[in-house]
Write a protein that holds these residues in place. Structure first.
Motif, mmCIF file in Angstrom:
data_model
loop_
_atom_site.group_PDB
_atom_site.id
_atom_site.type_symbol
_atom_site.label_atom_id
_atom_site.label_comp_id
_atom_site.label_asym_id
_atom_site.label_seq_id
_atom_site.Cartn_x
_atom_site.Cartn_y
_atom_site.Cartn_z
ATOM 1 N N ASN A 193 1.049 -1.455 -0.286
ATOM 2 C CA ASN A 193 -0.362 0.231 0.391
ATOM 3 C C ASN A 193 1.269 1.086 0.053
ATOM 4 O OD1 ASN A 193 -2.581 1.415 -0.143
ATOM 5 N ND2 ASN A 193 -2.390 1.623 2.004
ATOM 6 N N SER A 194 2.172 1.464 -0.720
ATOM 7 C CA SER A 194 2.803 2.606 -0.641
ATOM 8 C C SER A 194 2.139 3.556 -1.607
ATOM 9 C CB SER A 194 4.410 1.629 -1.572
ATOM 10 O OG SER A 194 4.933 1.008 -0.623
ATOM 11 N N GLU A 195 2.563 4.530 -0.856
ATOM 12 C CA GLU A 195 2.526 5.833 -2.285
ATOM 13 C C GLU A 195 2.964 5.852 -3.257
ATOM 14 O OE1 GLU A 195 -0.986 7.270 -2.152
ATOM 15 O OE2 GLU A 195 -1.524 5.071 -1.079
ATOM 16 N N MET A 196 4.531 5.974 -2.088
ATOM 17 C CA MET A 196 5.546 6.847 -3.072
ATOM 18 C C MET A 196 6.924 5.858 -3.670
ATOM 19 S SD MET A 196 4.450 10.061 -3.019
ATOM 20 C CE MET A 196 6.476 11.768 -3.653
ATOM 21 N N ARG A 197 7.601 6.484 -4.188
ATOM 22 C CA ARG A 197 8.750 5.283 -4.832
ATOM 23 C C ARG A 197 8.964 6.254 -5.580
ATOM 24 N NH1 ARG A 197 10.765 0.749 -5.144
ATOM 25 N NH2 ARG A 197 8.934 -0.850 -4.174
ATOM 26 N N ARG A 198 10.686 6.258 -4.808
ATOM 27 C CA ARG A 198 11.630 7.846 -5.648
ATOM 28 C C ARG A 198 11.404 8.544 -5.783
ATOM 29 N NH1 ARG A 198 12.943 3.576 -10.494
ATOM 30 N NH2 ARG A 198 13.652 1.714 -9.405
ATOM 31 N N GLY A 199 10.319 9.316 -4.799
ATOM 32 C CA GLY A 199 9.950 10.380 -4.064
ATOM 33 C C GLY A 199 8.518 11.240 -5.103
ATOM 34 N N ARG A 200 7.803 10.307 -5.715
ATOM 35 C CA ARG A 200 7.086 9.987 -6.994
ATOM 36 C C ARG A 200 5.508 9.246 -6.503
ATOM 37 N NH1 ARG A 200 8.725 10.746 -13.018
ATOM 38 N NH2 ARG A 200 6.768 10.119 -13.261
ATOM 39 N N PRO A 201 4.964 9.905 -7.135
ATOM 40 C CA PRO A 201 3.979 8.404 -6.541
ATOM 41 C C PRO A 201 3.758 7.244 -7.547
ATOM 42 C CG PRO A 201 2.739 10.828 -6.596
ATOM 43 C CD PRO A 201 4.564 10.819 -7.416
ATOM 44 N N THR A 202 3.232 6.028 -6.585
ATOM 45 C CA THR A 202 3.751 4.941 -7.138
ATOM 46 C C THR A 202 2.592 5.032 -8.102
ATOM 47 O OG1 THR A 202 2.020 3.543 -5.064
ATOM 48 C CG2 THR A 202 4.376 4.004 -4.973
ATOM 49 N N VAL A 203 2.410 4.147 -8.589
ATOM 50 C CA VAL A 203 1.514 3.359 -9.979
ATOM 51 C C VAL A 203 -0.281 3.654 -9.133
ATOM 52 C CG1 VAL A 203 1.072 2.062 -11.606
ATOM 53 C CG2 VAL A 203 3.213 2.959 -11.890
ATOM 54 N N LYS A 204 -0.460 2.768 -8.332
ATOM 55 C CA LYS A 204 -0.545 2.327 -7.309
ATOM 56 C C LYS A 204 -2.066 3.375 -7.310
ATOM 57 C CE LYS A 204 -1.580 1.483 -3.492
ATOM 58 N NZ LYS A 204 -2.641 1.978 -2.818
ATOM 59 N N ALA A 205 -0.365 5.185 -6.194
ATOM 60 C CA ALA A 205 -1.224 6.008 -5.976
ATOM 61 C C ALA A 205 -1.409 6.594 -7.144
ATOM 62 C CB ALA A 205 0.067 6.696 -5.340
ATOM 63 N N GLN A 206 -1.417 6.523 -8.906
ATOM 64 C CA GLN A 206 -1.267 7.423 -9.028
ATOM 65 C C GLN A 206 -3.108 6.771 -9.906
ATOM 66 O OE1 GLN A 206 0.211 10.377 -9.867
ATOM 67 N NE2 GLN A 206 0.186 10.856 -12.062
ATOM 68 N N PHE A 207 -2.726 5.589 -10.445
ATOM 69 C CA PHE A 207 -4.207 5.015 -10.677
ATOM 70 C C PHE A 207 -5.319 4.233 -9.584
ATOM 71 C CE2 PHE A 207 -0.763 5.923 -14.088
ATOM 72 C CZ PHE A 207 -1.045 6.471 -14.602
ATOM 73 N N ASN A 208 -4.672 3.172 -9.270
ATOM 74 C CA ASN A 208 -5.846 2.345 -8.237
ATOM 75 C C ASN A 208 -5.303 0.602 -8.821
ATOM 76 O OD1 ASN A 208 -6.553 0.801 -10.888
ATOM 77 N ND2 ASN A 208 -8.440 2.726 -10.607
ATOM 78 N N ASN A 209 -5.229 0.849 -7.489
ATOM 79 C CA ASN A 209 -4.660 -1.311 -7.308
ATOM 80 C C ASN A 209 -5.364 -2.078 -8.533
ATOM 81 O OD1 ASN A 209 -3.575 -0.240 -4.658
ATOM 82 N ND2 ASN A 209 -5.277 -2.091 -3.725
ATOM 83 N N ARG A 210 -6.372 -1.552 -9.317
ATOM 84 C CA ARG A 210 -6.969 -3.009 -10.459
ATOM 85 C C ARG A 210 -5.845 -2.389 -11.381
ATOM 86 N NH1 ARG A 210 -12.783 -3.341 -11.736
ATOM 87 N NH2 ARG A 210 -12.757 -4.723 -9.478
ATOM 88 N N ILE A 211 -5.544 -1.694 -11.839
ATOM 89 C CA ILE A 211 -4.421 -0.582 -12.753
ATOM 90 C C ILE A 211 -3.089 -1.391 -12.268
ATOM 91 C CG2 ILE A 211 -3.883 0.729 -14.068
ATOM 92 C CD1 ILE A 211 -6.604 2.132 -14.483
ATOM 93 N N ALA A 212 -2.715 -0.796 -11.480
ATOM 94 C CA ALA A 212 -0.886 -1.632 -11.042
ATOM 95 C C ALA A 212 -1.389 -2.768 -11.056
ATOM 96 C CB ALA A 212 -0.910 -0.927 -9.706
ATOM 97 N N MET A 213 -2.114 -3.976 -11.003
ATOM 98 C CA MET A 213 -1.733 -5.531 -10.695
ATOM 99 C C MET A 213 -1.546 -5.793 -12.556
ATOM 100 S SD MET A 213 -0.938 -6.050 -8.035
ATOM 101 C CE MET A 213 -1.233 -8.234 -7.897
ATOM 102 N N TYR A 214 -2.881 -5.282 -13.107
ATOM 103 C CA TYR A 214 -2.640 -5.494 -14.662
ATOM 104 C C TYR A 214 -1.344 -4.918 -14.998
ATOM 105 C CZ TYR A 214 -7.068 -7.875 -14.629
ATOM 106 O OH TYR A 214 -8.634 -8.597 -14.553
ATOM 107 N N ASN A 215 -1.153 -4.124 -15.031
ATOM 108 C CA ASN A 215 0.018 -2.586 -15.625
ATOM 109 C C ASN A 215 1.415 -4.249 -15.176
ATOM 110 O OD1 ASN A 215 2.418 -0.786 -14.160
ATOM 111 N ND2 ASN A 215 2.074 -0.991 -16.800
#
Length: 324
Positions: A92-114
């Motif tokens: 449930n991470s919101e940040m990675r390398r100082g940027r929003p994560t894919v799941k934060a930028q979009f949502n969990n479903r899109i992140a998993m398929y991505n």
């Protein structure tokens, strides 16, 4: 600054790294707007590109051809990228390398398929490689990474786990992909079996050292340098080596338990970090990392004479002694 130092260590590979960057951009492209945006978001966040670098260096012990080696380097970086997307959903991470994560930028479903899409692209790229052994190594690596993700879920928020649980987790989380990068680079370069074996062992040991340092820095570095709050690993439920060594400390354990159950306040986070930084847990974890690093350096000594050995040594020392 630290990232610039690392890039200077493999500056002579810049043109080949540029080739791989272009291949990565093409690999993450698709007809889906969401997948395109999510994949490019992840790619543009950057990274050290350590896995492709190890592929290239390992291949230089054989017959080096960037047009062949790139088809190994790209899949390994894609697998790394895909696993990061999945990890961020699990944690449930919101940040990675100082940027929003894919799941934060979009949502969990899109992140998993991505993440799944990126894994699939990795497999697609490997079809350019004829050697059956390369496909066996890559498929085994992906299986181990997936098992590692499940183990991470199983071990979450469990302070009373043993050290073996931690070491098998980071082997699958980090070390095996670096080991496979070295092995697959050797295969792509057509090295002899003994050289490939030493390169793989080097990758495993340096990967273990690297991950332990990463886990130490989560407590000792700053929020700004990490691009996320220090102590995030524990607050996300991931119990790392420094935490395992500190859990018997009567002053630290109650704070760690608050981090794990989600009730930690900001002042308590600062108290936990201050106590951790003063404890012997950090030194003990650093000692274990140093032992793995020493083993990695011994594997380099066992390799055939090659000017690439200096690059491997320099990068290994950087990874084992880095401050960011």
């Amino acid at each position: 600054m630290e990232k610039m130092k690392l890039k200077m260590l493999y500056a002579d590979l810049k043109s080949d790294i540029d080739v791989i960057e272009k291949e990565l951009e093409k690999a993450v492209g698709s007809s889906s707007h969401f997948l395109n945006e999510a994949s490019l978001h992840l790619l543009q966040a950057g990274g050290k590109r350590l896995r492709p670098v190890f592929v290239l260096l390992a291949a230089k012990f054989g017959q080096y051809d960037i047009q062949k080696v790139k088809h190994v380097a790209v899949p390994l970086e894609l697998i790394h990228m895909g696993s990061l997307v999945h990890d961020d959903v699990i944690d449930n991470s919101e940040m990675r390398r100082g940027r929003p994560t894919v799941k934060a930028q979009f949502n969990n479903r899109i992140a998993m398929y991505n993440g799944d899409f990126i894994f699939a692209r990795a497999l697609e790229h490997m079809t350019y490689i004829d050697e059956a052994e390369a496909h066996q190594v890559l498929s085994k690596t992906m299986v181990e990474i997936c098992i590692g993700e499940i183990l991470q879920v199983e071990d979450k928020r469990t302070l009373d786990q043993n050290l073996r649980d931690y070491f098998r987790r980071i082997k699958r989380k980090t070390a095996i992909l670096i080991a496979s990068s070295c092995r697959l680079g050797a295969i792509a370069g057509g090295t002899d079996a003994r050289t490939a074996w030493h390169l793989e062992r080097f990758g495993y040991y340096v990967g273990m050292s690297f991950q332990i340092i990463d886990d130490i820095l989560d407590f000792t570095s700053t929020d700004k340098k990490l691009g996320k709050p220090a102590g995030s690993d524990l607050m996300q439920g991931n119990v790392t080596l420094p935490a395992l060594y500190a859990r018997s400390d009567a002053a630290i354990r109650p704070l760690m338990e608050k981090a794990l159950d989600g009730s930690m306040t900001e002042s308590q986070r600062q108290d936990m970090l201050r106590l951790m930084r003063k404890s012997d847990a950090i030194k003990r974890a650093q000692h274990v990392s140093d032992l793995y690093l020493a083993k990695a350096l011994r594997e380099i000594d066992a390799l055939p004479d090659n000017k690439v050995k200096k690059s491997l040594r320099d990068i290994a020392l950087y990874m084992g002694k880095r401050k960011f």
